[in-house]
Write a protein that holds these residues in place. Structure first.
Motif, PDB file in Angstrom:
ATOM      1  N   GLY A 175       0.748  -1.194   0.081  1.00 63.73           N
ATOM      2  CA  GLY A 175      -0.060  -0.053  -0.211  1.00 63.73           C
ATOM      3  C   GLY A 175       0.958   1.310  -0.009  1.00 63.73           C
ATOM      4  N   PHE A 176       0.069   2.285   0.242  1.00 64.10           N
ATOM      5  CA  PHE A 176       1.006   3.627   0.191  1.00 64.10           C
ATOM      6  C   PHE A 176       0.118   4.692   0.717  1.00 64.10           C
ATOM      7  N   ASP A 177       0.909   5.300   1.563  1.00 58.59           N
ATOM      8  CA  ASP A 177       0.296   6.579   2.633  1.00 58.59           C
ATOM      9  C   ASP A 177       0.432   7.977   1.591  1.00 58.59           C
ATOM     10  N   PHE A 178      -0.980   8.252   0.898  1.00 60.01           N
ATOM     11  CA  PHE A 178      -0.678   9.565   0.198  1.00 60.01           C
ATOM     12  C   PHE A 178      -0.514  10.764   0.911  1.00 60.01           C
ATOM     13  N   SER A 179      -0.862  10.359   2.243  1.00 54.35           N
ATOM     14  CA  SER A 179      -1.002  11.841   3.047  1.00 54.35           C
ATOM     15  C   SER A 179       0.186  12.802   2.896  1.00 54.35           C
ATOM     16  N   LEU A 193      -7.173   7.013  -9.465  1.00 58.18           N
ATOM     17  CA  LEU A 193      -6.338   5.824  -8.966  1.00 58.18           C
ATOM     18  C   LEU A 193      -5.094   6.256  -8.428  1.00 58.18           C
ATOM     19  N   MET A 194      -4.588   6.826  -9.742  1.00 59.60           N
ATOM     20  CA  MET A 194      -3.144   7.244  -9.543  1.00 59.60           C
ATOM     21  C   MET A 194      -2.634   8.644  -8.437  1.00 59.60           C
ATOM     22  N   MET A 195      -3.854   9.469  -8.181  1.00 57.46           N
ATOM     23  CA  MET A 195      -3.700  10.421  -7.230  1.00 57.46           C
ATOM     24  C   MET A 195      -3.941   9.990  -5.953  1.00 57.46           C
ATOM     25  N   GLY A 196      -4.684   8.733  -5.575  1.00 57.50           N
ATOM     26  CA  GLY A 196      -5.081   8.312  -4.270  1.00 57.50           C
ATOM     27  C   GLY A 196      -5.413   9.437  -3.525  1.00 57.50           C
ATOM     28  N   GLY A 197      -4.962   9.522  -2.073  1.00 63.82           N
ATOM     29  CA  GLY A 197      -5.521  10.770  -1.215  1.00 63.82           C
ATOM     30  C   GLY A 197      -6.784  10.281  -0.687  1.00 63.82           C
ATOM     31  N   LYS A 198      -7.834  11.294  -1.196  1.00 65.43           N
ATOM     32  CA  LYS A 198      -9.261  11.226  -0.650  1.00 65.43           C
ATOM     33  C   LYS A 198     -10.009  10.112  -1.253  1.00 65.43           C
ATOM     34  N   HIS A 199      -9.509   9.561  -2.446  1.00 66.68           N
ATOM     35  CA  HIS A 199     -10.254   8.598  -3.082  1.00 66.68           C
ATOM     36  C   HIS A 199     -10.109   7.203  -2.468  1.00 66.68           C
ATOM     37  N   LYS A 200     -11.172   6.521  -2.703  1.00 68.89           N
ATOM     38  CA  LYS A 200     -11.307   4.873  -2.033  1.00 68.89           C
ATOM     39  C   LYS A 200     -10.293   3.985  -2.247  1.00 68.89           C
ATOM     40  N   TYR A 201      -9.856   3.967  -3.682  1.00 73.53           N
ATOM     41  CA  TYR A 201      -8.722   3.106  -4.189  1.00 73.53           C
ATOM     42  C   TYR A 201      -7.733   4.110  -4.654  1.00 73.53           C
ATOM     43  N   SER A 202      -6.347   3.375  -4.718  1.00 72.41           N
ATOM     44  CA  SER A 202      -5.302   3.917  -4.979  1.00 72.41           C
ATOM     45  C   SER A 202      -4.330   3.085  -5.607  1.00 72.41           C
ATOM     46  N   ILE A 203      -3.144   3.206  -6.226  1.00 74.93           N
ATOM     47  CA  ILE A 203      -2.182   2.559  -6.890  1.00 74.93           C
ATOM     48  C   ILE A 203      -0.998   2.690  -6.045  1.00 74.93           C
TER      49      ILE A 203
END
Length: 329
Positions: A106-110, A287-297
């Motif tokens: 996973g990845f923490d986009f914070s 998906l690339m952005m991540g952050g506030k979205h439910k799923y991310s890459i």
């Protein structure tokens, strides 16, 4: 003779490394080596039943430590310098059950800096791919001898199709392959070359004005959709199931359109395809952005993210070119 710190517990515990060549408590006897002064024992730790606390030490886990996840054979809760390490869960330190390595699963986009760096890497790869594709299209479109030579060698198209499918399946289905450099870049380069060659062969059958118009419209549409995906509060990452069903329906419609020679059917098919891959562009961008979205890459998936965006842009261009060609035919 080496004198170790034998201060009172708990200060003395964290500053005493284990005796040399001795087993952990719970795995056998633990007498001090010959020549060393007797040292205080270790505090009670669940999982080490054969190491009873010395007389006078308090019972049970001590403040600042959590031994709830320590089992037989685990190392003590101090580092190599003998310093105490207060942590709430040993899984956080040793990667046991419940631990998730952010670089793998996973990845923490914070972290805005890391997220922006990941996005810049993806778009840099995408720009290189699109530049290669545009160079192939311009070469085939404006250099007639090359176009005629390619048309006289249809086996090149078949070879490109095989390379396209093999490289795409390897990148899409083999996670270890697409994360391992330089193999991921080699496969992505081969995929881009094969896709560019096939797209150039298709675009060469149109007029130069039609191709340039399709390029301009595609650029405007993709730019607008990308800005919308970055700014909107709508979460398109939840539309994965709907988009999968829609692309299957489009595939069946395309098979029917092959046998039904109608200008209206071609226009409807191309319009639905352009709309569908526009939604895919929004989906893959978020998906690339991540952050506030439910799923991310994951950040290791930069090649996969660039591949998704590249396929979306190419499909939008092909369908827009089909619409322009059918309307002018």
């Amino acid at each position: 003779m080496t004198t170790w710190n034998s201060g009172p517990y708990p200060q003395g515990y964290g500053n005493q490394p284990p005796y040399p060549n001795q087993p952990y408590p719970g795995q056998g006897a633990y007498p001090p080596p010959s020549g060393y002064p007797p040292q205080p024992g270790y505090p009670p730790q669940p999982g080490y039943p054969n190491a009873p606390p010395p007389a006078g030490y308090p019972q049970g886990p001590q403040p600042g430590f959590n031994y709830s996840n320590v089992g037989p054979g685990d190392p003590y809760s101090h580092n190599q310098q003998g310093e105490n390490i207060p942590f709430s869960n040993t899984n956080e330190m040793y990667g046991g059950a419940g631990y998730e390595d952010p670089e793998v699963k996973g990845f923490d986009f914070s972290d805005q800096t890391v997220r922006k760096g990941f996005i810049r890497k993806v778009y840099s790869i995408l720009m290189v791919q699109l530049s290669i594709t545009m160079a192939f299209i311009a070469w085939f479109l404006f250099h007639k001898p090359t176009k005629l030579w390619v048309y006289n060698h249809p086996e090149l198209f078949i070879i490109s199709l095989v390379i396209l499918f093999v490289s795409m399946i390897a990148l899409a289905c083999c996670g270890e392959v697409r994360r391992k450099a330089p193999m991921n870049f080699v496969l992505l380069f081969l995929f881009t070359l094969a896709e560019s060659f096939m797209l150039a062969c298709s675009a060469a059958s149109y007029e130069a004005q039609e191709v340039l118009m399709a390029v301009g419209i595609t650029a405007a549409v993709c730019l607008g959709l990308t800005l919308f995906a970055f700014q909107t509060k709508w979460d398109f990452t939840m539309m994965g199931g709907f988009l999968l069903v829609a692309v299957i329906v489009l595939f069946v419609f395309g098979i029917i359109a092959i046998f039904v020679k109608s200008k209206i059917v071609t226009l409807v098919y191309a319009s639905i395809g352009a709309l569908l891959f526009s939604l895919y562009l929004l989906y893959d961008t978020q998906l690339m952005m991540g952050g506030k979205h439910k799923y991310s890459i994951s950040p290791e998936e930069y090649v996969f993210a660039a591949l998704n965006l590249y396929v979306d842009v190419i499909n939008i261009f092909m369908y827009i070119l089909t619409i322009i060609g059918a309307s002018r035919d």
